[in-house]
Write an enzyme that holds these catalytic residues in place. Structure first.
Site: not given
Length: 211
Positions: A8, A187-190
């Site tokens: 997710k 977002a983007s695991r950042l």
């Protein structure tokens, strides 16, 4: 079932170190109020992690019941977690509010709360829960559900003529934090990760961590 493909992306909010509150308790209270307003499921549920007597970490869900100068929860002092906290009075707490894509991790030392606070909370509980605290030898092996039911019925009969008191083996603990991490999914695991660490002077040092 391919669980490796489950993912997710988090896009709801951000966390700015320049506008976060300088006091971690105020910051936590703000997030907790927002989670309550957002009707987060089991909003005061937290994972309590302790060091097991066998040396393995041990975690379970408990409920936050007070927030003063620490994080307060209640349990059976003779339970598995009670014995672990007696032997190693250090623990961590983890809150995860999925609806807000947020997590808070807290590490600190443990103390028992005073008897007055334990009494106050115990007698605010439903009568069934009060009797349950007497009936259940928490974490101990029991022969059957029926044996527990029989004990409850016995105590219900007893307390029809006697005033219920708080069991001496039941009460509260307070975690006194020295480290708190606020995590906001991005977002983007950042992800945004803001860390509070208590200095020797008692002040809080705030840092940003890499996601």
């Amino acid at each position: 079932m391919d669980i490796s493909s489950i993912r997710k992306d988090y896009t709801l909010k951000s966390l700015d170190i320049n506008i976060i509150n300088k006091d971690p308790f105020t910051q936590f209270s703000s997030w907790l109020e927002e989670a309550i307003a957002s009707q987060v499921l089991e909003v005061n549920a937290m994972t309590l992690s302790t060091l097991g007597l066998d040396g393995y970490p041990n975690g379970r869900i408990v409920l936050l019941k007070d927030l003063d100068y620490g994080f307060v929860f209640f349990t059976n002092y003779e339970s598995e977690k009670g014995q672990e906290l007696e032997a190693h009075p250090k623990a961590s707490l983890t809150f995860f509010w999925a609806e807000l894509e947020r997590q808070v991790r807290i590490t600190g030392t443990i103390e028992q709360v005073d008897a007055a606070l334990s009494d106050e909370y115990f007698f605010s509980r439903p009568v069934g829960s009060q009797i349950g605290a007497w009936a259940s030898p928490q974490s101990k092996k029991i022969s059957s559900r029926e044996a527990l039911t029989e004990k409850i019925e016995e105590l219900e009969s007893q307390f029809k003529t006697e005033k219920i008191t708080r069991p001496p083996h039941w009460g509260g603990y307070r975690l006194l934090p020295h480290r708190l991490e606020f995590w906001q999914g991005r977002a983007s695991r950042l992800h945004d990760r803001i860390l509070y660490e208590k200095s020797e002077s008692g002040s809080w040092v705030i840092s940003r961590l890499a996601p």
